[in-house]
Design a protein around this motif. Structure first.
Motif, PDB file in Angstrom:
ATOM      1  N   SER A  47       0.836  -1.198   0.000  1.00 54.49           N
ATOM      2  CA  SER A  47       0.000   0.000   0.000  1.00 54.49           C
ATOM      3  C   SER A  47       0.872   1.248   0.000  1.00 54.49           C
ATOM      4  O   SER A  47       1.951   1.264   0.599  1.00 54.49           O
ATOM      5  CB  SER A  47      -0.902  -0.009   1.241  1.00 54.49           C
ATOM      6  OG  SER A  47      -1.559   1.222   1.387  1.00 54.49           O
ATOM      7  N   PHE A  48       0.366   2.293  -0.648  1.00 50.38           N
ATOM      8  CA  PHE A  48       1.090   3.568  -0.634  1.00 50.38           C
ATOM      9  C   PHE A  48       0.700   4.398   0.594  1.00 50.38           C
ATOM     10  O   PHE A  48       1.225   5.475   0.809  1.00 50.38           O
ATOM     11  CB  PHE A  48       0.814   4.354  -1.913  1.00 50.38           C
ATOM     12  CG  PHE A  48       1.886   5.361  -2.250  1.00 50.38           C
ATOM     13  CD1 PHE A  48       3.198   4.957  -2.459  1.00 50.38           C
ATOM     14  CD2 PHE A  48       1.585   6.711  -2.355  1.00 50.38           C
ATOM     15  CE1 PHE A  48       4.193   5.887  -2.751  1.00 50.38           C
ATOM     16  CE2 PHE A  48       2.571   7.647  -2.650  1.00 50.38           C
ATOM     17  CZ  PHE A  48       3.880   7.234  -2.850  1.00 50.38           C
ATOM     18  N   LYS A  49      -0.232   3.858   1.383  1.00 55.01           N
ATOM     19  CA  LYS A  49      -0.584   4.506   2.651  1.00 55.01           C
ATOM     20  C   LYS A  49       0.371   4.063   3.765  1.00 55.01           C
ATOM     21  O   LYS A  49       0.619   4.789   4.712  1.00 55.01           O
ATOM     22  CB  LYS A  49      -2.028   4.163   3.038  1.00 55.01           C
ATOM     23  CG  LYS A  49      -3.076   4.773   2.129  1.00 55.01           C
ATOM     24  CD  LYS A  49      -4.476   4.388   2.587  1.00 55.01           C
ATOM     25  CE  LYS A  49      -5.541   5.004   1.683  1.00 55.01           C
ATOM     26  NZ  LYS A  49      -6.915   4.612   2.096  1.00 55.01           N
ATOM     27  N   ILE A  50       0.861   2.836   3.638  1.00 61.03           N
ATOM     28  CA  ILE A  50       1.859   2.305   4.568  1.00 61.03           C
ATOM     29  C   ILE A  50       3.106   1.978   3.745  1.00 61.03           C
ATOM     30  O   ILE A  50       3.139   1.002   2.997  1.00 61.03           O
ATOM     31  CB  ILE A  50       1.338   1.048   5.292  1.00 61.03           C
ATOM     32  CG1 ILE A  50       0.035   1.349   6.030  1.00 61.03           C
ATOM     33  CG2 ILE A  50       2.388   0.511   6.268  1.00 61.03           C
ATOM     34  CD1 ILE A  50      -0.614   0.139   6.665  1.00 61.03           C
ATOM     35  N   ILE A  51       4.117   2.800   3.877  1.00 59.45           N
ATOM     36  CA  ILE A  51       5.293   2.724   3.013  1.00 59.45           C
ATOM     37  C   ILE A  51       6.260   1.640   3.478  1.00 59.45           C
ATOM     38  O   ILE A  51       6.641   1.588   4.650  1.00 59.45           O
ATOM     39  CB  ILE A  51       6.020   4.088   2.981  1.00 59.45           C
ATOM     40  CG1 ILE A  51       5.090   5.188   2.476  1.00 59.45           C
ATOM     41  CG2 ILE A  51       7.279   4.001   2.119  1.00 59.45           C
ATOM     42  CD1 ILE A  51       4.579   4.963   1.084  1.00 59.45           C
TER      43      ILE A  51
END
Length: 374
Positions: free
Chosen positions: A47-51
Motif C-alpha cells: 500500500s502507498f498509505k503504509i510505506i
C-alpha cells in the motif's frame, strides 16, 4: 521531488522484508476481503498509505522518481507475483501497470457504486489503460469500464455482500435508513468527480429533507424508525441526527465491523437509501427498498451522477424510487413497497437489480478466476 520526500515522512512505515509470492494485493482498502480467498503464505499486501522501507530503498538506489506508480511497479518487480489484485477499482495507476508486466494477471474488484465520469480517472491523452479482469456490480458497469479500459468485465455484485447468505428470515416490522453521515465541516469545499467544487452543506440538504420525511412516514404508519450508522464515531453521528429530527425519534444502530450493517439490514422489512453503495447491495437481496436521488441546487451536472440507478435508470420516478423528496412522495413509495405482495415486489425490482447489481453467493466466480493463471 523534495515535496514528495516530505510526504513520505508523514506516512506510516513498515520494515517487513519483501519476498517472492504468488498473489500481490495492491492497496490496503478492503484487502482483508480478498485474503479470505487466498492462501495466507502466498499473498502479500502493498500500500502507498503504509510505506515499505525496502521498496523505497530500491527506488532511491535505482534513481527512480518517488511516485505511487513507481512504488507499485517496484513492488511487483521485487515480489514477482503471478496475479496482482486490487479492491481500489477507481485507482487509475493500477490500470497503468499491465503494460509493464504483460505476462502477469491483473484483477480489479469494484468496491463501490460507480457513476463518476471518465474525467475522474485523470487519464492522459492517448493513454491506454489495461486490466485482465474487472469484477463489477452489475451489467451496466460492463460498458462503463470498457469505455476507457481494455479489459474483460464480469458482473459479480459486491464481494462483501456476497459473503452473507440470503436467509429467508421473517423481517422485523421496521424501517431503516442508511446513513450517509461524514464528519466534514459544513463550510468545507468538496471537489465532486472533478466537475466542480461545492460546499459540504449543499450535500446535506437532500438528506436533511429525507430524514424528516422518513420520520413523518414512521409516525404515520406507526412503524419503528431505525438508522444504520455509517461512522465509527457514533457520538458525532448521533448528535447530527438529533439536530435534524430530534432525540427519541429514532433508534441508532452502530456500525462495529465490516458486516454489522449487512446483518442488521437483511432483517429489516423496508430499507431507505440515497446514494449509499450499501443500499444498492441490499437491492440484490429480497429486502424491500425505497431510493431517493440526491440533488445539488447549484449544480445540475453533479446531481445527474447521484440519481438512483444512473446511468441505467433514466426515469426520475418509479415504483420504488424518486428524485423528489417530500411527505406526499414518500407516502406514495411506501404504499407501493410496503403494501404489495412478495411476488409483485420481486417482479418490480428484478429488471433494475439484474442491471445495477447482481449476487454471487460466496464469490465463486472470483475464486475461480483467482485460481486460474495466464
Amino acid at each position: 521531488m523534495l515535496k514528495k520526500i516530505l510526504i513520505l515522512f508523514i506516512k506510516k512505515w513498515e520494515f517487513k522484508k519483501i519476498k517472492k509470492i504468488r498473489y500481490l494485493i495492491i492497496g490496503q482498502d478492503h484487502s482483508n476481503l480478498i485474503l479470505k480467498y487466498l492462501p495466507s503464505n502466498k499473498a502479500e499486501i502493498v500500500s502507498f498509505k503504509i510505506i515499505n522501507f525496502y521498496i523505497i530503498f530500491h527506488l532511491f538506489f535505482n534513481n527512480k522518481r518517488i511516485s505511487k506508480l513507481n512504488y507499485f511497479i517496484k513492488s511487483i518487480q521485487l515480489t514477482d507475483p503471478q496475479t496482482v489484485v486490487t479492491m481500489i477499482d477507481n485507482d487509475t495507476d493500477f490500470y497503468r501497470l499491465k503494460k509493464y508486466f504483460p505476462n502477469k494477471k491483473f484483477i480489479a474488484i469494484q468496491n463501490g457504486y460507480r457513476t463518476e465520469p471518465k474525467k475522474t480517472y485523470l487519464i492522459k491523452k492517448n493513454e491506454k489503460l489495461q486490466c485482465d479482469v474487472i469484477f463489477c456490480f452489475g451489467r451496466q458497469n460492463i460498458h462503463y469500464y470498457k469505455s476507457f479500459i481494455q479489459t474483460r468485465v464480469i458482473p459479480i455484485g459486491s464481494i462483501k455482500n456476497n459473503m452473507i447468505s440470503k436467509d429467508n428470515l421473517r423481517k422485523k416490522r421496521i424501517i431503516t435508513y442508511i446513513s450517509e453521515f461524514r464528519p466534514n465541516d459544513k463550510n468545507k469545499r468538496i471537489n465532486f468527480y472533478n466537475l466542480g467544487q461545492i460546499y459540504w452543506k449543499e450535500a446535506l440538504v437532500s438528506e436533511v429533507k429525507l430524514l424528516k420525511a422518513v420520520n413523518f412516514l414512521c409516525k404515520k404508519r406507526d412503524i419503528k424508525f431505525y438508522i444504520m450508522g455509517r461512522h465509527l464515531n457514533k457520538n458525532k453521528e448521533i448528535n447530527y441526527f438529533d439536530s435534524v429530527i430530534g432525540k427519541n425519534n429514532f433508534n441508532y444502530v452502530q456500525r462495529k465491523n465490516n458486516f454489522t450493517s449487512y446483518n442488521f439490514l437483511k432483517n429489516s422489512h423496508v430499507i431507505i437509501s440515497m446514494t449509499s453503495s450499501l443500499g444498492y447491495e441490499m437491492l440484490s437481496r429480497n429486502n424491500r427498498m425505497i431510493f431517493f436521488s440526491k440533488k445539488f441546487s447549484k449544480s445540475k451536472m453533479i446531481s445527474k451522477y447521484f440519481r438512483f440507478g444512473w446511468p441505467f435508470v433514466k426515469q426520475r420516478k418509479g415504483f420504488f424510487y424518486s428524485d423528489e423528496i417530500n411527505n406526499k412522495e414518500i407516502l406514495r413509495l411506501a404504499k407501493n413497497v410496503i403494501d404489495c405482495n412478495e411476488s409483485k415486489w420481486i417482479k418490480k425490482k428484478y429488471n433494475y437489480q439484474k442491471n445495477i447489481i447482481t449476487y454471487n453467493y460466496n464469490n465463486n466466480l472470483l475464486k475461480k478466476e483467482l485460481n486460474n493463471t495466464l
